[in-house]
Design an enzyme around this catalytic site. Structure first.
Site, PDB file in Angstrom:
ATOM      1  N   HIS A 125      56.029 -13.760   2.365  1.00 49.21           N
ATOM      2  CA  HIS A 125      55.161 -13.893   1.191  1.00 49.21           C
ATOM      3  C   HIS A 125      54.628 -15.307   1.014  1.00 49.21           C
ATOM      4  O   HIS A 125      54.199 -15.669  -0.089  1.00 49.21           O
ATOM      5  CB  HIS A 125      55.896 -13.418  -0.063  1.00 49.21           C
ATOM      6  N   CYS A 150      36.155 -29.201   3.218  1.00 48.84           N
ATOM      7  CA  CYS A 150      36.814 -27.901   3.092  1.00 48.84           C
ATOM      8  C   CYS A 150      38.321 -28.028   2.982  1.00 48.84           C
ATOM      9  O   CYS A 150      39.027 -27.039   3.018  1.00 48.84           O
ATOM     10  CB  CYS A 150      36.482 -27.013   4.296  1.00 48.84           C
ATOM     11  N   CYS A 166      31.011 -26.491  -4.321  1.00 48.55           N
ATOM     12  CA  CYS A 166      30.737 -25.050  -4.503  1.00 48.55           C
ATOM     13  C   CYS A 166      31.618 -24.405  -5.576  1.00 48.55           C
ATOM     14  O   CYS A 166      31.525 -23.209  -5.811  1.00 48.55           O
ATOM     15  CB  CYS A 166      30.860 -24.311  -3.168  1.00 48.55           C
ATOM     16  N   GLY A 203      70.139  -9.941  -1.647  1.00 47.98           N
ATOM     17  CA  GLY A 203      69.462 -10.492  -2.818  1.00 47.98           C
ATOM     18  C   GLY A 203      68.065  -9.981  -3.063  1.00 47.98           C
ATOM     19  O   GLY A 203      67.246 -10.712  -3.603  1.00 47.98           O
ATOM     20  N   GLU A 231      74.001  -5.889  -7.981  1.00 47.34           N
ATOM     21  CA  GLU A 231      73.483  -4.733  -8.717  1.00 47.34           C
ATOM     22  C   GLU A 231      73.015  -3.667  -7.733  1.00 47.34           C
ATOM     23  O   GLU A 231      72.713  -3.982  -6.579  1.00 47.34           O
ATOM     24  CB  GLU A 231      72.257  -5.152  -9.572  1.00 47.34           C
TER      25      GLU A 231
HETATM   26  C1  BJW Z   1      71.324 -11.302  -6.458  1.00 42.78           C
HETATM   27  C2  BJW Z   1      71.909 -12.391  -7.093  1.00 42.78           C
HETATM   28  C3  BJW Z   1      72.838 -13.155  -6.336  1.00 42.78           C
HETATM   29  C4  BJW Z   1      70.530 -11.470  -8.466  1.00 42.78           C
HETATM   30  N1  BJW Z   1      73.114 -12.795  -5.074  1.00 42.78           N
HETATM   31  N2  BJW Z   1      71.615 -10.972  -5.215  1.00 42.78           N
HETATM   32  C5  BJW Z   1      54.245   1.474  -0.789  1.00 42.78           C
HETATM   33  C6  BJW Z   1      54.573   2.161  -1.938  1.00 42.78           C
HETATM   34  C7  BJW Z   1      54.162   1.683  -3.182  1.00 42.78           C
HETATM   35  C8  BJW Z   1      53.429   0.505  -3.310  1.00 42.78           C
HETATM   36  C9  BJW Z   1      53.131  -0.178  -2.164  1.00 42.78           C
HETATM   37  C10 BJW Z   1      53.515   0.313  -0.928  1.00 42.78           C
HETATM   38  N3  BJW Z   1      53.086  -0.567   0.012  1.00 42.78           N
HETATM   39  C11 BJW Z   1      52.450  -1.578  -0.600  1.00 42.78           C
HETATM   40  C12 BJW Z   1      52.464  -1.369  -1.932  1.00 42.78           C
HETATM   41  C13 BJW Z   1      51.877  -2.247  -2.980  1.00 42.78           C
HETATM   42  C14 BJW Z   1      52.719  -3.466  -3.269  1.00 42.78           C
HETATM   43  C15 BJW Z   1      54.121  -3.043  -3.681  1.00 42.78           C
HETATM   44  O1  BJW Z   1      55.076  -3.071  -2.933  1.00 42.78           O
HETATM   45  N4  BJW Z   1      54.288  -2.696  -4.945  1.00 42.78           N
HETATM   46  C16 BJW Z   1      55.598  -2.306  -5.467  1.00 42.78           C
HETATM   47  C17 BJW Z   1      55.861  -3.027  -6.777  1.00 42.78           C
HETATM   48  C18 BJW Z   1      55.675  -0.814  -5.567  1.00 42.78           C
HETATM   49  N5  BJW Z   1      52.771  -4.356  -2.110  1.00 42.78           N
HETATM   50  C19 BJW Z   1      51.799  -5.220  -1.879  1.00 42.78           C
HETATM   51  O2  BJW Z   1      50.799  -5.291  -2.602  1.00 42.78           O
HETATM   52  C20 BJW Z   1      51.926  -6.116  -0.658  1.00 42.78           C
HETATM   53  N6  BJW Z   1      50.731  -6.084   0.094  1.00 42.78           N
HETATM   54  C21 BJW Z   1      50.398  -5.016   0.809  1.00 42.78           C
HETATM   55  O3  BJW Z   1      51.111  -4.039   0.899  1.00 42.78           O
HETATM   56  O4  BJW Z   1      49.170  -5.134   1.435  1.00 42.78           O
HETATM   57  C22 BJW Z   1      48.599  -3.931   1.957  1.00 42.78           C
HETATM   58  C23 BJW Z   1      48.062  -3.153   0.776  1.00 42.78           C
HETATM   59  C24 BJW Z   1      47.118  -3.748  -0.015  1.00 42.78           C
HETATM   60  C25 BJW Z   1      46.596  -3.024  -1.096  1.00 42.78           C
HETATM   61  C26 BJW Z   1      47.074  -1.741  -1.392  1.00 42.78           C
HETATM   62  C27 BJW Z   1      48.058  -1.177  -0.582  1.00 42.78           C
HETATM   63  C28 BJW Z   1      48.550  -1.892   0.536  1.00 42.78           C
HETATM   64  C29 BJW Z   1      52.088  -7.569  -1.080  1.00 42.78           C
HETATM   65  C30 BJW Z   1      53.374  -7.828  -1.776  1.00 42.78           C
HETATM   66  C31 BJW Z   1      53.425  -9.302  -2.204  1.00 42.78           C
HETATM   67  C32 BJW Z   1      54.624  -9.596  -3.072  1.00 42.78           C
HETATM   68  N7  BJW Z   1      54.487 -10.896  -3.610  1.00 42.78           N
HETATM   69  C33 BJW Z   1      55.512 -11.394  -4.521  1.00 42.78           C
HETATM   70  C34 BJW Z   1      54.998 -12.674  -5.208  1.00 42.78           C
HETATM   71  C35 BJW Z   1      55.063 -13.872  -4.279  1.00 42.78           C
HETATM   72  C36 BJW Z   1      54.590 -15.112  -4.940  1.00 42.78           C
HETATM   73  C37 BJW Z   1      55.429 -15.500  -6.121  1.00 42.78           C
HETATM   74  O5  BJW Z   1      56.670 -15.645  -6.030  1.00 42.78           O
HETATM   75  O6  BJW Z   1      54.842 -15.729  -7.185  1.00 42.78           O
HETATM   76  O7  BJW Z   1      56.726 -11.635  -3.819  1.00 42.78           O
HETATM   77  S1  BJW Z   1      56.009 -10.181  -5.756  1.00 42.78           S
HETATM   78  C38 BJW Z   1      57.714 -10.577  -5.740  1.00 42.78           C
HETATM   79  O8  BJW Z   1      58.477  -9.454  -5.274  1.00 42.78           O
HETATM   80  C39 BJW Z   1      57.874 -11.709  -4.742  1.00 42.78           C
HETATM   81  C40 BJW Z   1      59.152 -11.314  -4.061  1.00 42.78           C
HETATM   82  O9  BJW Z   1      59.201 -11.917  -2.780  1.00 42.78           O
HETATM   83  C41 BJW Z   1      59.066  -9.815  -4.022  1.00 42.78           C
HETATM   84  C42 BJW Z   1      60.377  -9.135  -3.875  1.00 42.78           C
HETATM   85  O10 BJW Z   1      61.211  -9.383  -4.978  1.00 42.78           O
HETATM   86  P1  BJW Z   1      62.760  -9.637  -4.733  1.00 42.78           P
HETATM   87  O11 BJW Z   1      62.924 -10.807  -3.870  1.00 42.78           O
HETATM   88  O12 BJW Z   1      63.385  -8.380  -4.329  1.00 42.78           O
HETATM   89  O13 BJW Z   1      63.226 -10.094  -6.198  1.00 42.78           O
HETATM   90  P2  BJW Z   1      63.675  -9.204  -7.437  1.00 42.78           P
HETATM   91  O14 BJW Z   1      63.588 -10.085  -8.636  1.00 42.78           O
HETATM   92  O15 BJW Z   1      62.946  -7.911  -7.499  1.00 42.78           O
HETATM   93  O16 BJW Z   1      65.181  -8.828  -7.146  1.00 42.78           O
HETATM   94  C43 BJW Z   1      66.189  -9.806  -7.132  1.00 42.78           C
HETATM   95  C44 BJW Z   1      67.470  -9.164  -6.644  1.00 42.78           C
HETATM   96  O17 BJW Z   1      68.461 -10.157  -6.523  1.00 42.78           O
HETATM   97  C45 BJW Z   1      68.029  -8.096  -7.600  1.00 42.78           C
HETATM   98  O18 BJW Z   1      68.367  -6.937  -6.840  1.00 42.78           O
HETATM   99  C46 BJW Z   1      69.286  -8.762  -8.155  1.00 42.78           C
HETATM  100  O19 BJW Z   1      70.316  -7.823  -8.456  1.00 42.78           O
HETATM  101  C47 BJW Z   1      69.681  -9.646  -7.014  1.00 42.78           C
HETATM  102  N8  BJW Z   1      70.521 -10.793  -7.346  1.00 42.78           N
HETATM  103  N9  BJW Z   1      71.460 -12.547  -8.354  1.00 42.78           N
HETATM  104  C48 BJW Z   1      72.544 -11.756  -4.531  1.00 42.78           C
HETATM  105  N10 BJW Z   1      73.475 -14.275  -6.865  1.00 42.78           N
END
Ligand code: BJW
Length: 257
Positions: A125, A150, A166, A203, A231
């Site tokens: 990401h 640029c 731009c 995580g 979790e």
């Molecule tokens: C602990 C802990 C401890 C706490 N120890 N653990 C298929 C089905 C449905 C939808 C889609 C699909 N394919 C694609 C999509 C759309 C979308 C998507 O997935 N949406 C879902 C919400 C359903 N995906 C996209 O849009 C992606 N692009 C894409 O697919 O392009 C092609 C396309 C385009 C258009 C249409 C369709 C397809 C891009 C995804 C980009 C994600 N970007 C982000 C933001 C990055 C920048 C920023 O940080 O600001 O990335 S979103 C956010 O979520 C961030 C993270 O990397 C990502 C994952 O989150 P993560 O890391 O899992 O965090 P949390 O907070 O959710 O969970 C934390 C966990 O830690 C919890 O489980 C806790 O319990 C645990 N925890 N303490 C260990 N000490």
């Protein structure tokens, strides 16, 4: 008489010892013990009225560039204060002791795996510390780097900085919802997931695709899958073993020789 099956930690440690190729998929939770809020934690202070999911989109940036830029600026300032934790360090040390055996794939944009010394990190990401232009340059059609005018670093300072000629805007070099992941990084992650014998998923809520799909791919390709999380997650059913607890707690135990 056969003995009792090994406890989850002992079972997972056995797989770590046996696997020639290990892939690790990390998410925001691995940085939680460094003091970085996870993506879906409730936001506080100025951002208490916003959900991260609603700010991390190209639509949000185009509609409210200052709001989204300032959110990233606040997160960058917070990151400047934090250090890798025992989970990041355990991964980096394992890579150093076992060159070529462990591929680290992260959804995190915080750079903490790299800061801990991990090598070849596949950052799905992007990287919060980098910027790029929002649109191709209206004059040259380039995103930057080759022509001085640029280069996003040359932009007029502001919230966000912009091009004096731009009016293109500078944005963080991260992947927002609805955007494609970097093709080469995703291809390398697919390769690692389909070729590994063991995947550790640490995580992450497993809610965001295509990243979460890497765990399914690993399992379908014959790998053992271990989920580490305090979790329940959307990937629990894909796991052979679940270790309930934090990554700074489990990763050092799991990856010790
Ligand atoms: C602990 C802990 C401890 C706490 N120890 N653990 C298929 C089905 C449905 C939808 C889609 C699909 N394919 C694609 C999509 C759309 C979308 C998507 O997935 N949406 C879902 C919400 C359903 N995906 C996209 O849009 C992606 N692009 C894409 O697919 O392009 C092609 C396309 C385009 C258009 C249409 C369709 C397809 C891009 C995804 C980009 C994600 N970007 C982000 C933001 C990055 C920048 C920023 O940080 O600001 O990335 S979103 C956010 O979520 C961030 C993270 O990397 C990502 C994952 O989150 P993560 O890391 O899992 O965090 P949390 O907070 O959710 O969970 C934390 C966990 O830690 C919890 O489980 C806790 O319990 C645990 N925890 N303490 C260990 N000490």
């Amino acid at each position: 008489m056969t003995g009792a099956p090994p406890a989850p930690l002992e079972q997972a440690r056995q797989w770590v010892r046996q696997a020639r190729r290990i892939a690790v998929l990390t998410g925001a939770g691995v940085s939680a013990e460094s003091g970085v809020p996870t993506f879906r934690d409730v936001q506080v202070g100025l951002w208490a009225n916003f959900r991260a999911e609603d700010l991390a989109t190209p639509e949000a940036f185009r509609a409210h560039p200052q709001r989204v830029w300032d959110w990233y600026a606040a997160r960058r300032a917070q990151l400047a204060q934090v250090q890798p934790n025992a989970g990041h360090v355990a991964l980096a040390e394992f890579q150093r002791r076992h060159p070529g055996r462990l591929t680290l794939i992260t959804q995190n944009v915080d750079g903490l795996h790299q800061k801990a010394g991990s090598m070849g990190v596949l950052a799905l990401h992007g990287n919060l510390s980098e910027n790029r232009w929002l649109d191709p340059c209206l004059k040259t059609g380039l995103y930057g780097q080759t022509v001085r005018s640029c280069d996003p670093a040359q932009a007029v300072p502001g919230h966000p900085p912009h091009c004096a000629e731009c009016h293109n805007l500078v944005r963080p070099d991260v992947v927002w919802f609805g955007e494609m992941l970097p093709e080469d990084v995703l291809a390398a992650a697919h390769h690692a997931a389909s070729a590994c014998e063991l995947m550790l998923v640490a995580g992450t809520s497993g809610m965001v695709y295509p990243a979460a799909g890497l765990a399914h791919l690993a399992r379908q390709s014959g790998a053992r899958v271990v989920v580490l999380n305090p979790e329940p997650t959307d990937l629990d059913e894909t796991a052979h073993v679940r270790l309930t607890g934090t990554s700074a707690q489990w990763l050092p135990l799991l990856l010790a020789d």
